[in-house]
Motif scaffolding. Sequence first.
Motif, mmCIF file in Angstrom:
data_model
loop_
_atom_site.group_PDB
_atom_site.id
_atom_site.type_symbol
_atom_site.label_atom_id
_atom_site.label_comp_id
_atom_site.label_asym_id
_atom_site.label_seq_id
_atom_site.Cartn_x
_atom_site.Cartn_y
_atom_site.Cartn_z
ATOM 1 N N THR A 101 5.584 0.444 -5.303
ATOM 2 C CA THR A 101 5.233 -0.927 -4.933
ATOM 3 C C THR A 101 6.171 -1.448 -3.853
ATOM 4 O OG1 THR A 101 4.338 -1.344 -7.143
ATOM 5 C CG2 THR A 101 4.892 -3.277 -5.810
ATOM 6 N N LEU A 102 7.456 -1.195 -4.004
ATOM 7 C CA LEU A 102 8.423 -1.596 -2.974
ATOM 8 C C LEU A 102 8.078 -0.947 -1.637
ATOM 9 C CD1 LEU A 102 11.767 -1.383 -4.971
ATOM 10 C CD2 LEU A 102 10.696 -3.466 -4.101
ATOM 11 N N ALA A 103 7.736 0.330 -1.683
ATOM 12 C CA ALA A 103 7.384 1.049 -0.448
ATOM 13 C C ALA A 103 6.156 0.434 0.209
ATOM 14 C CB ALA A 103 7.151 2.526 -0.750
ATOM 15 N N GLU A 104 5.126 0.122 -0.578
ATOM 16 C CA GLU A 104 3.905 -0.469 -0.027
ATOM 17 C C GLU A 104 4.157 -1.859 0.549
ATOM 18 O OE1 GLU A 104 0.908 0.766 0.597
ATOM 19 O OE2 GLU A 104 1.633 2.690 -0.131
ATOM 20 N N LEU A 105 4.935 -2.669 -0.149
ATOM 21 C CA LEU A 105 5.192 -4.035 0.324
ATOM 22 C C LEU A 105 6.190 -4.070 1.475
ATOM 23 C CD1 LEU A 105 5.208 -6.036 -3.031
ATOM 24 C CD2 LEU A 105 3.461 -6.048 -1.233
ATOM 25 N N SER A 106 6.863 -2.965 1.724
ATOM 26 C CA SER A 106 7.786 -2.898 2.871
ATOM 27 C C SER A 106 7.049 -3.061 4.192
ATOM 28 C CB SER A 106 8.538 -1.566 2.882
ATOM 29 O OG SER A 106 9.419 -1.508 1.800
ATOM 30 N N ALA A 107 5.769 -2.716 4.195
ATOM 31 C CA ALA A 107 4.957 -2.839 5.411
ATOM 32 C C ALA A 107 4.553 -4.283 5.687
ATOM 33 C CB ALA A 107 3.716 -1.960 5.292
ATOM 34 N N GLY A 108 4.729 -5.151 4.682
ATOM 35 C CA GLY A 108 4.370 -6.555 4.855
ATOM 36 C C GLY A 108 3.585 -7.074 3.679
ATOM 37 N N PRO A 109 3.287 -8.385 3.681
ATOM 38 C CA PRO A 109 2.564 -9.012 2.565
ATOM 39 C C PRO A 109 1.195 -8.366 2.351
ATOM 40 C CG PRO A 109 3.409 -10.672 4.068
ATOM 41 C CD PRO A 109 3.609 -9.347 4.726
ATOM 42 N N GLN A 110 0.797 -8.311 1.081
ATOM 43 C CA GLN A 110 -0.512 -7.765 0.747
ATOM 44 C C GLN A 110 -1.141 -8.578 -0.367
ATOM 45 O OE1 GLN A 110 -1.105 -3.569 0.177
ATOM 46 N NE2 GLN A 110 0.762 -3.068 1.309
ATOM 47 N N ARG A 111 -2.455 -8.642 -0.339
ATOM 48 C CA ARG A 111 -3.190 -9.263 -1.431
ATOM 49 C C ARG A 111 -3.233 -8.282 -2.588
ATOM 50 N NH1 ARG A 111 -8.540 -12.051 0.635
ATOM 51 N NH2 ARG A 111 -8.576 -12.543 -1.567
#
Length: 135
Positions: free
Chosen positions: A42-52
């Motif tokens: 989750t940290l890795a995915e949100l590192s790219a920016g905000p997500q719904r």
Amino acid sequence: MSVTHTDVRDDTALTPCGSTDHVDCGLGLVLDRLGEKWTVMTLAELSAGPQRYRELERSLVGISQRMMTLTLRRLERDGHVLRHVTPTIPPTVTYELSFLGRSFASQVAALVSWSAQAKSAIEAAQIDFDEHRPK
């Protein structure tokens, strides 16, 4: 030149973490999150920016809705993730890393990089151990 314990100025480094008189350095708080598989992803995915929520759910292949909700709640509680609700119909929920979360994610990125480099050596060591272990 080697460093000895007497060279270290931080008193917490002088006492082992498992010792009863060790000052709580917060490592347990970090390991509580780091030890969870979905936290790192989750940290890795949100590192790219905000997500719904649904975008994040689609990018975390294999995560159940319940586990994703728990992971996001834990990260939000620890101050790593910010949850934004826009009052639309239905409400729009967006998640992003906080300053603390970005800092944590950068440390996790180093671990991810190291694990990618060490993966084949770890697997080779496991195979060697399994082949030479007395039965």
